[in-house]
Write a protein that holds these residues in place. Structure first.
Motif, PDB file in Angstrom:
ATOM      1  N   TYR A 240      -4.735   0.372  -3.354  1.00 22.34           N
ATOM      2  CA  TYR A 240      -3.844   0.056  -4.470  1.00 22.34           C
ATOM      3  C   TYR A 240      -2.995  -1.190  -4.268  1.00 22.34           C
ATOM      4  CZ  TYR A 240      -5.443   4.746  -5.285  1.00 22.34           C
ATOM      5  OH  TYR A 240      -6.256   5.833  -5.445  1.00 22.34           O
ATOM      6  N   GLY A 241      -2.654  -1.513  -3.027  1.00 24.08           N
ATOM      7  CA  GLY A 241      -1.825  -2.687  -2.796  1.00 24.08           C
ATOM      8  C   GLY A 241      -2.542  -3.989  -3.103  1.00 24.08           C
TER       9      GLY A 241
ATOM     10  N   GLN B 133       3.532   5.946  -5.725  1.00 17.00           N
ATOM     11  CA  GLN B 133       3.476   5.956  -7.185  1.00 17.00           C
ATOM     12  C   GLN B 133       2.226   6.669  -7.683  1.00 17.00           C
ATOM     13  OE1 GLN B 133       3.861   1.890  -8.582  1.00 17.00           O
ATOM     14  NE2 GLN B 133       5.605   1.502  -7.234  1.00 17.00           N
ATOM     15  N   VAL B 134       1.085   6.383  -7.055  1.00 12.70           N
ATOM     16  CA  VAL B 134      -0.173   7.007  -7.467  1.00 12.70           C
ATOM     17  C   VAL B 134      -0.094   8.527  -7.323  1.00 12.70           C
ATOM     18  CG1 VAL B 134      -2.619   7.273  -6.847  1.00 12.70           C
ATOM     19  CG2 VAL B 134      -1.610   4.994  -7.032  1.00 12.70           C
ATOM     20  N   LEU B 135       0.572   8.992  -6.282  1.00 15.83           N
ATOM     21  CA  LEU B 135       0.700  10.430  -6.054  1.00 15.83           C
ATOM     22  C   LEU B 135       1.788  11.058  -6.922  1.00 15.83           C
ATOM     23  CD1 LEU B 135       0.262  10.620  -2.182  1.00 15.83           C
ATOM     24  CD2 LEU B 135      -1.401  11.266  -3.940  1.00 15.83           C
ATOM     25  N   GLY B 136       2.511  10.247  -7.675  1.00 17.66           N
ATOM     26  CA  GLY B 136       3.518  10.776  -8.587  1.00 17.66           C
ATOM     27  C   GLY B 136       4.735  11.349  -7.899  1.00 17.66           C
ATOM     28  N   LEU B 137       5.071  10.822  -6.727  1.00 17.97           N
ATOM     29  CA  LEU B 137       6.222  11.327  -5.990  1.00 17.97           C
ATOM     30  C   LEU B 137       7.514  10.717  -6.529  1.00 17.97           C
ATOM     31  CD1 LEU B 137       4.670  11.072  -2.412  1.00 17.97           C
ATOM     32  CD2 LEU B 137       4.839  13.105  -3.866  1.00 17.97           C
TER      33      LEU B 137
ATOM     34  N   ASN C 177       0.815  -1.222   0.000  1.00 19.90           N
ATOM     35  CA  ASN C 177       0.000   0.000   0.000  1.00 19.90           C
ATOM     36  C   ASN C 177       0.842   1.263   0.000  1.00 19.90           C
ATOM     37  OD1 ASN C 177      -2.635  -1.148   0.010  1.00 19.90           O
ATOM     38  ND2 ASN C 177      -2.439  -1.615   2.184  1.00 19.90           N
ATOM     39  N   ASN C 178       1.908   1.277   0.776  1.00 18.94           N
ATOM     40  CA  ASN C 178       2.740   2.477   0.831  1.00 18.94           C
ATOM     41  C   ASN C 178       3.513   2.704  -0.459  1.00 18.94           C
ATOM     42  OD1 ASN C 178       2.398   3.697   3.551  1.00 18.94           O
ATOM     43  ND2 ASN C 178       2.985   1.650   4.220  1.00 18.94           N
ATOM     44  N   ALA C 179       4.075   1.639  -0.994  1.00 20.62           N
ATOM     45  CA  ALA C 179       4.805   1.757  -2.254  1.00 20.62           C
ATOM     46  C   ALA C 179       3.893   2.244  -3.372  1.00 20.62           C
ATOM     47  CB  ALA C 179       5.433   0.413  -2.626  1.00 20.62           C
ATOM     48  N   LYS C 180       2.699   1.667  -3.438  1.00 21.33           N
ATOM     49  CA  LYS C 180       1.772   2.031  -4.511  1.00 21.33           C
ATOM     50  C   LYS C 180       1.219   3.441  -4.321  1.00 21.33           C
ATOM     51  CE  LYS C 180       1.139  -0.294  -7.405  1.00 21.33           C
ATOM     52  NZ  LYS C 180       1.964  -0.540  -8.608  1.00 21.33           N
TER      53      LYS C 180
ATOM     54  N   GLN D 219      -7.321  14.888  -6.792  1.00 21.47           N
ATOM     55  CA  GLN D 219      -7.366  14.439  -8.191  1.00 21.47           C
ATOM     56  C   GLN D 219      -6.867  13.000  -8.330  1.00 21.47           C
ATOM     57  OE1 GLN D 219      -4.532  14.040 -10.593  1.00 21.47           O
ATOM     58  NE2 GLN D 219      -6.072  13.375 -12.089  1.00 21.47           N
ATOM     59  N   ARG D 220      -5.817  12.640  -7.600  1.00 20.67           N
ATOM     60  CA  ARG D 220      -5.239  11.301  -7.735  1.00 20.67           C
ATOM     61  C   ARG D 220      -6.056  10.224  -7.006  1.00 20.67           C
ATOM     62  NH1 ARG D 220      -0.016  10.966 -10.002  1.00 20.67           N
ATOM     63  NH2 ARG D 220       0.177  12.786 -11.360  1.00 20.67           N
TER      64      ARG D 220
END
Length: 250
Positions: free
Chosen positions: A224-225, A114-118, A108-111, A152-153
């Motif tokens: 997301y995870g 990514q979803v937040l585009g960091l 969950n944290n990794a994804k 938005q994300r």
């Protein structure tokens, strides 16, 4: 694929033995022996179980399963109805809590990062079990701009708590109900911390330490995870996979 083979693979892949958790990780309710169709979702609520029945799932994989340390052990009411539906339809229930939060690729944290585009995403080594992460924004944003970006994300407006209007360029996060990591996030020197929920004390920690806090939703940060895990299993073992998002405003 046989149930035992799927369980063994998931336990090893998610490194279940590393985690001291609040609920059992792995197979929680035994169903049919042969698994061809899996359904994934955040929480083993009745709506998700009903959808798994409709989709003729052999296994249901969730982040929030059953048998939490704080819950009553008796099978009555809502809990009885949920488990009865699984047993009546021979559906296996697998639950993975902290191991899914901490997985370095599909967690969950990794994804969420990514979803937040960091960028420059990394685990904070001082916190065990890969539960606190940090990263950077491509360019500094105002708190209002970053809140809009999260909205938005994730499709959900966050609750923003802060002491001032300083811009944000570094962020730490831990999905779900991890608001009390705000003090560890402050110690890292980041401008903002993201988790799912907020407590009364979270406001004071944010204001007095001058760190932005965004409560972006327990459910919204942990979608997301489990979806990524289901996709991984489908690709690796040729299983049919359905991710079902039962919306939750919390």
């Amino acid at each position: 694929m046989e149930r035992q083979a799927l369980e063994a693979y998931l336990d090893e892949f998610l490194q279940v033995e590393r985690y001291k958790d609040y609920a059992p990780n792995g197979l929680q309710v035994e169903g049919c022996q042969q698994i061809n169709t899996i359904v994934t979702g955040v929480t083993a609520c009745q709506a998700l179980i009903d959808k798994a029945v409709e989709l003729k799932a052999d296994a249901l994989l969730v982040h929030h399963g059953f048998f939490w340390k704080s819950e009553p052990a008796v099978l009555v009411g809502m809990k009885q109805r949920r488990i009865k539906a699984l047993l009546a339809n021979d559906i296996n229930l697998f639950g993975y809590h902290l191991p899914l939060d901490g997985h370095p690729e599909l967690g969950n944290n990794a994804k969420l990062g990514q979803v937040l585009g960091l960028s420059q995403i990394e685990v904070v080594a001082q916190i065990p079990q890969n539960l606190l992460w940090r990263g950077s924004l491509a360019a500094a944003q105002t708190p209002a701009e970053f809140a809009a970006h999260i909205t938005q994300r994730l499709g959900r407006a966050p609750l923003h708590l802060a002491a001032d209007t300083q811009q944000i360029n570094t962020v730490a996060w831990c999905t779900g109900g991890a608001q009390d990591y705000i003090d560890e996030a402050y110690a890292l020197g980041v401008n903002a911390f993201i988790s799912g929920e907020a407590s009364e004390r979270t406001f004071h920690s944010a204001v007095e330490q001058g760190i932005h806090y965004f409560a972006a939703g327990h459910h919204a940060t942990e979608r997301y995870g489990i979806e990524a895990l289901g996709q991984h299993l489908a690709e690796k073992f040729g299983l049919q996979h359905h991710f079902v998002d039962i919306d939750n405003p919390v």
